[in-house]
Design an enzyme around this catalytic site. Structure first.
Site, PDB file in Angstrom:
ATOM      1  N   TYR A  61       0.823  -1.208   0.000  1.00  0.00           N
ATOM      2  CA  TYR A  61       0.000   0.000   0.000  1.00  0.00           C
ATOM      3  C   TYR A  61       0.855   1.254   0.000  1.00  0.00           C
ATOM      4  O   TYR A  61       2.084   1.190   0.166  1.00  0.00           O
ATOM      5  CB  TYR A  61      -0.960   0.000   1.205  1.00  0.00           C
ATOM      6  CG  TYR A  61      -0.312   0.377   2.535  1.00  0.00           C
ATOM      7  CD1 TYR A  61       0.531  -0.499   3.204  1.00  0.00           C
ATOM      8  CD2 TYR A  61      -0.548   1.619   3.112  1.00  0.00           C
ATOM      9  CE1 TYR A  61       1.111  -0.151   4.415  1.00  0.00           C
ATOM     10  CE2 TYR A  61       0.028   1.973   4.325  1.00  0.00           C
ATOM     11  CZ  TYR A  61       0.855   1.081   4.967  1.00  0.00           C
ATOM     12  OH  TYR A  61       1.439   1.434   6.163  1.00  0.00           O
ATOM     13  N   ARG A  80       8.471   4.106  -4.588  1.00  0.00           N
ATOM     14  CA  ARG A  80       8.519   3.203  -3.427  1.00  0.00           C
ATOM     15  C   ARG A  80       7.503   2.075  -3.596  1.00  0.00           C
ATOM     16  O   ARG A  80       7.784   0.919  -3.253  1.00  0.00           O
ATOM     17  CB  ARG A  80       8.247   3.979  -2.132  1.00  0.00           C
ATOM     18  CG  ARG A  80       8.346   3.088  -0.893  1.00  0.00           C
ATOM     19  CD  ARG A  80       8.248   3.867   0.395  1.00  0.00           C
ATOM     20  NE  ARG A  80       6.934   4.481   0.573  1.00  0.00           N
ATOM     21  CZ  ARG A  80       6.611   5.264   1.609  1.00  0.00           C
ATOM     22  NH1 ARG A  80       7.518   5.535   2.539  1.00  0.00           N
ATOM     23  NH2 ARG A  80       5.404   5.777   1.710  1.00  0.00           N
ATOM     24  N   ARG A 128      -7.145 -20.795  -0.832  1.00  0.00           N
ATOM     25  CA  ARG A 128      -6.158 -20.495   0.213  1.00  0.00           C
ATOM     26  C   ARG A 128      -4.965 -21.442   0.118  1.00  0.00           C
ATOM     27  O   ARG A 128      -5.061 -22.620   0.466  1.00  0.00           O
ATOM     28  CB  ARG A 128      -6.798 -20.579   1.600  1.00  0.00           C
ATOM     29  CG  ARG A 128      -5.841 -20.143   2.702  1.00  0.00           C
ATOM     30  CD  ARG A 128      -6.501 -20.156   4.065  1.00  0.00           C
ATOM     31  NE  ARG A 128      -5.550 -19.727   5.089  1.00  0.00           N
ATOM     32  CZ  ARG A 128      -4.634 -20.524   5.651  1.00  0.00           C
ATOM     33  NH1 ARG A 128      -4.559 -21.789   5.315  1.00  0.00           N
ATOM     34  NH2 ARG A 128      -3.796 -20.035   6.560  1.00  0.00           N
ATOM     35  N   LYS A 175       6.479  -1.796   2.182  1.00  0.00           N
ATOM     36  CA  LYS A 175       5.258  -1.176   2.708  1.00  0.00           C
ATOM     37  C   LYS A 175       4.100  -2.149   2.510  1.00  0.00           C
ATOM     38  O   LYS A 175       3.253  -2.002   1.624  1.00  0.00           O
ATOM     39  CB  LYS A 175       4.995   0.176   2.039  1.00  0.00           C
ATOM     40  CG  LYS A 175       4.089   1.066   2.860  1.00  0.00           C
ATOM     41  CD  LYS A 175       4.251   2.520   2.502  1.00  0.00           C
ATOM     42  CE  LYS A 175       3.240   3.439   3.165  1.00  0.00           C
ATOM     43  NZ  LYS A 175       3.330   3.520   4.621  1.00  0.00           N
ATOM     44  N   LEU A 231      11.028   1.425   7.411  1.00  0.00           N
ATOM     45  CA  LEU A 231      10.487   1.861   6.133  1.00  0.00           C
ATOM     46  C   LEU A 231      11.126   3.212   5.827  1.00  0.00           C
ATOM     47  O   LEU A 231      11.069   4.122   6.660  1.00  0.00           O
ATOM     48  CB  LEU A 231       8.966   2.026   6.200  1.00  0.00           C
ATOM     49  CG  LEU A 231       8.378   2.478   4.863  1.00  0.00           C
ATOM     50  CD1 LEU A 231       8.281   1.298   3.898  1.00  0.00           C
ATOM     51  CD2 LEU A 231       7.022   3.131   5.044  1.00  0.00           C
TER      52      LEU A 231
HETATM   53  N1  PDD Z   1       2.915   5.222   7.367  1.00  0.00           N
HETATM   54  N2  PDD Z   1       7.617   4.010   8.871  1.00  0.00           N
HETATM   55  C1  PDD Z   1       6.467   3.318   8.873  1.00  0.00           C
HETATM   56  C2  PDD Z   1       6.473   1.972   9.495  1.00  0.00           C
HETATM   57  C3  PDD Z   1       5.307   3.867   8.317  1.00  0.00           C
HETATM   58  O1  PDD Z   1       4.161   3.148   8.317  1.00  0.00           O
HETATM   59  C4  PDD Z   1       5.347   5.171   7.756  1.00  0.00           C
HETATM   60  C5  PDD Z   1       4.153   5.836   7.148  1.00  0.00           C
HETATM   61  C6  PDD Z   1       6.579   5.852   7.768  1.00  0.00           C
HETATM   62  C7  PDD Z   1       6.729   7.220   7.157  1.00  0.00           C
HETATM   63  O2  PDD Z   1       6.682   7.156   5.761  1.00  0.00           O
HETATM   64  P1  PDD Z   1       6.186   8.393   4.879  1.00  0.00           P
HETATM   65  O3  PDD Z   1       7.041   9.550   5.199  1.00  0.00           O
HETATM   66  O4  PDD Z   1       6.371   7.939   3.477  1.00  0.00           O
HETATM   67  O5  PDD Z   1       4.720   8.626   5.227  1.00  0.00           O
HETATM   68  C8  PDD Z   1       7.690   5.241   8.317  1.00  0.00           C
HETATM   69  C9  PDD Z   1       1.719   5.708   6.701  1.00  0.00           C
HETATM   70  C10 PDD Z   1       1.487   7.182   6.864  1.00  0.00           C
HETATM   71  C11 PDD Z   1       0.535   4.869   7.105  1.00  0.00           C
HETATM   72  O6  PDD Z   1       0.731   3.667   7.174  1.00  0.00           O
HETATM   73  O7  PDD Z   1      -0.555   5.388   7.288  1.00  0.00           O
END
Ligand code: PDD
Length: 313
Positions: A61, A80, A128, A175, A231
């Site tokens: 996502y 990404r 599954r 992600k 991440l």
């Molecule tokens: N999450 N680390 C993790 C584990 C994250 O889930 C996120 C962002 C970030 C920051 O990434 P970015 O700057 O690209 O938003 C770091 C999003 C906002 C979410 O899952 O809602």
């Protein structure tokens, strides 16, 4: 003895009937989303129970902020996303132009000045079986939500956090929609009256449940290294740029809990939170316990970049 059907009926009614007032989507139900080629109200978007996203969390996502109806750093989010799909052997089902078109349509239909777009792709519907299905068609979903940007209270008073061992899997660089580790971490913060967790893997700082973390010490901005333990947020590179513009030296460094506790400032970044100061960790103040001067400089740069998206009038 009740008949088999009656048993089924009574089991299903006692286990699945929701209370009459149950309305999990609320006003969101009417907002337009995209599912597998169609635009439709969120309340009507349905996916099979055998979707591998539902069964295995087998998908990727993204979350992209929209300011003044324009995406912020969309190219980086698309790159990404493509990397994440590659890492899990999932062919991205749309070109960048295809994603842009969906995003533009959702933004226009929503109409709010600031929004954030969430999109995800799963490996599709299949029997599954843990191994990849041969012929499944990826499920493509996207939605937009009006974005209430972090307000004065969060900016001026800052957030609180609690430290915690990082118990997530070892590919945090992907992600993935498999977010149980993040859910449990954020719930831990909530139960401790905090806004976020500060996680440590083998004693080294990693990140928040859904945010990257930044430490300030002696006027320098410090961040944990890019690796499979975190991440790499789209705001990771952006913060480096903001620091360079503001003349703040930036350094990548492994950090311990003691390093974070004794920092001058602590911050988090995420698409939905922009950059915000964390002023308390485990109940004790970080630095002065107030948002610090380096935060103020980086925040000013962040706000200016957002303001640059405002249409010329
Ligand atoms: N999450 N680390 C993790 C584990 C994250 O889930 C996120 C962002 C970030 C920051 O990434 P970015 O700057 O690209 O938003 C770091 C999003 C906002 C979410 O899952 O809602």
């Amino acid at each position: 003895m009740p008949s088999a059907n009656a048993m089924t009926d009574s089991i299903s009614s006692s286990h699945t009937a929701a209370p009459a007032h149950h309305d999990p989507l609320g006003s969101l139900a009417a907002s337009i989303c995209f599912l597998d080629g169609q635009y439709l109200p969120l309340g009507q978007a349905k996916v099979s129970v055998l979707d591998r996203g539902f069964i295995f969390g087998d998908g990727i996502y993204e979350v992209v902020p929209i300011y003044f109806r324009r995406p912020f750093r969309l190219d980086s989010h698309l790159a990404r996303f493509e990397r994440s799909t590659r890492e899990i052997g999932l062919a991205s089902p749309l070109t960048r132009a295809g994603w842009r078109e969906i995003i533009d349509t959702l933004v226009a239909r929503c109409g709010a000045e600031h929004q954030f777009i969430y999109w995800q792709v799963t490996r599709g519907v299949a029997r599954r079986d843990f191994a990849f299905p041969k012929d499944a068609v990826p499920t493509v979903f996207a939605m937009t939500t009006p974005f209430a940007r972090p307000g004065a209270v969060q900016r001026e008073q800052g957030l609180s956090a609690v430290s915690r061992a990082d118990e997530r899997w070892l590919r945090c660089d992907i992600k993935s929609v498999s977010l149980l580790g993040a859910v449990l971490a954020r719930q831990y913060a909530a139960e401790h009256g905090a806004d976020e967790v500060v996680q440590f893997r083998d004693g080294r700082l990693t990140e928040g449940s859904a945010s990257n973390l930044w430490v300030v010490r002696d006027g320098r901005l410090l961040a944990p290294p890019r690796s499979h333990y975190i991440l790499e947020g789209i705001r990771y590179g952006f913060m480096e740029e903001l620091a360079a513009t503001a003349g703040v030296p930036f350094e990548v460094r492994e950090m311990t809990l003691e390093d974070v506790r004794s920092a001058d400032e602590l911050m988090l970044t995420a698409a939905t939170r922009e950059v915000l100061p964390i002023v308390r960790l485990d109940g004790a103040p970080i630095g002065t316990g107030r948002p610090g001067p380096i935060y103020a400089r980086l925040r000013a740069g962040y706000d200016a970049a957002i303001e640059a998206l405002r249409s010329p009038s």
